[in-house]
Scaffold this motif. Sequence first.
Motif, PDB file in Angstrom:
ATOM      1  N   GLY A 235       0.782  -1.229   0.000  1.00 24.99           N
ATOM      2  CA  GLY A 235       0.000   0.000   0.000  1.00 24.99           C
ATOM      3  C   GLY A 235       0.814   1.279   0.000  1.00 24.99           C
ATOM      4  O   GLY A 235       0.279   2.359   0.173  1.00 24.99           O
TER       5      GLY A 235
ATOM      6  N   ASP B  20       1.601   5.218  -5.262  1.00 23.68           N
ATOM      7  CA  ASP B  20       0.558   6.112  -5.752  1.00 23.68           C
ATOM      8  C   ASP B  20      -0.472   5.353  -6.590  1.00 23.68           C
ATOM      9  O   ASP B  20      -1.266   5.969  -7.295  1.00 23.68           O
ATOM     10  CB  ASP B  20       1.174   7.259  -6.551  1.00 23.68           C
ATOM     11  N   LEU B  21      -0.480   4.036  -6.472  1.00 26.97           N
ATOM     12  CA  LEU B  21      -1.481   3.231  -7.157  1.00 26.97           C
ATOM     13  C   LEU B  21      -2.868   3.643  -6.651  1.00 26.97           C
ATOM     14  O   LEU B  21      -3.070   3.813  -5.447  1.00 26.97           O
ATOM     15  CB  LEU B  21      -1.229   1.740  -6.892  1.00 26.97           C
ATOM     16  N   LYS B  22      -3.786   3.812  -7.547  1.00 27.40           N
ATOM     17  CA  LYS B  22      -5.106   4.358  -7.203  1.00 27.40           C
ATOM     18  C   LYS B  22      -6.059   3.337  -6.572  1.00 27.40           C
ATOM     19  O   LYS B  22      -7.196   3.669  -6.249  1.00 27.40           O
ATOM     20  CB  LYS B  22      -5.765   4.948  -8.459  1.00 27.40           C
ATOM     21  N   TYR B  23      -5.629   2.104  -6.401  1.00 28.22           N
ATOM     22  CA  TYR B  23      -6.460   1.091  -5.765  1.00 28.22           C
ATOM     23  C   TYR B  23      -5.570   0.145  -4.974  1.00 28.22           C
ATOM     24  O   TYR B  23      -4.352   0.119  -5.142  1.00 28.22           O
ATOM     25  CB  TYR B  23      -7.287   0.317  -6.807  1.00 28.22           C
ATOM     26  N   SER B  24      -6.156  -0.613  -4.085  1.00 24.55           N
ATOM     27  CA  SER B  24      -5.409  -1.540  -3.227  1.00 24.55           C
ATOM     28  C   SER B  24      -5.256  -2.887  -3.902  1.00 24.55           C
ATOM     29  O   SER B  24      -6.169  -3.355  -4.594  1.00 24.55           O
ATOM     30  CB  SER B  24      -6.144  -1.741  -1.899  1.00 24.55           C
ATOM     31  N   VAL B  25      -4.101  -3.507  -3.683  1.00 23.94           N
ATOM     32  CA  VAL B  25      -3.862  -4.867  -4.162  1.00 23.94           C
ATOM     33  C   VAL B  25      -3.395  -5.710  -2.981  1.00 23.94           C
ATOM     34  O   VAL B  25      -3.020  -5.185  -1.936  1.00 23.94           O
ATOM     35  CB  VAL B  25      -2.817  -4.904  -5.306  1.00 23.94           C
ATOM     36  N   ASP B  26      -3.419  -7.014  -3.154  1.00 26.02           N
ATOM     37  CA  ASP B  26      -2.992  -7.911  -2.097  1.00 26.02           C
ATOM     38  C   ASP B  26      -2.538  -9.233  -2.710  1.00 26.02           C
ATOM     39  O   ASP B  26      -2.850  -9.516  -3.873  1.00 26.02           O
ATOM     40  CB  ASP B  26      -4.148  -8.160  -1.126  1.00 26.02           C
TER      41      ASP B  26
END
Length: 122
Positions: free
Chosen positions: A80, A83-89
């Motif tokens: 997290g 500046d990625l506009k969404y969350s990844v996991d």
Amino acid sequence: MSKEKQELLFESLKGIKDTWVDFSVNSFNPQSRITWADSNEAYKLLQEKLKSEDDLNAISIIQNELVEAVIYRIMELIDGYSDLKYSVDLIDKDTKKSLREVGELHDGFMNYLYEHEGKNTK
């Protein structure tokens, strides 16, 4: 989620790093059987310049640091910190739990390298 699952991920990432750094360094040998070096002018130029064991060791150190930094930044992105506009996991398919549950991936990866490559902490 167990720490062991994270360690398996880090072991795989380290294996990828080690393999591709070795392939790359070995491609600087003019007798190499690595085909991408045959048609790439940049490799041919470096084959002429990187002759000694010290030369190859230096390029190996640089490439290791570069690949480690790229993996670290990808792990930061997953954690997290970007500046990625969404969350990844990263999710364990068996348990359906996040690999981040036991700690941040970017720190865990570097700690894994410190433990398994004898590196000093920064």
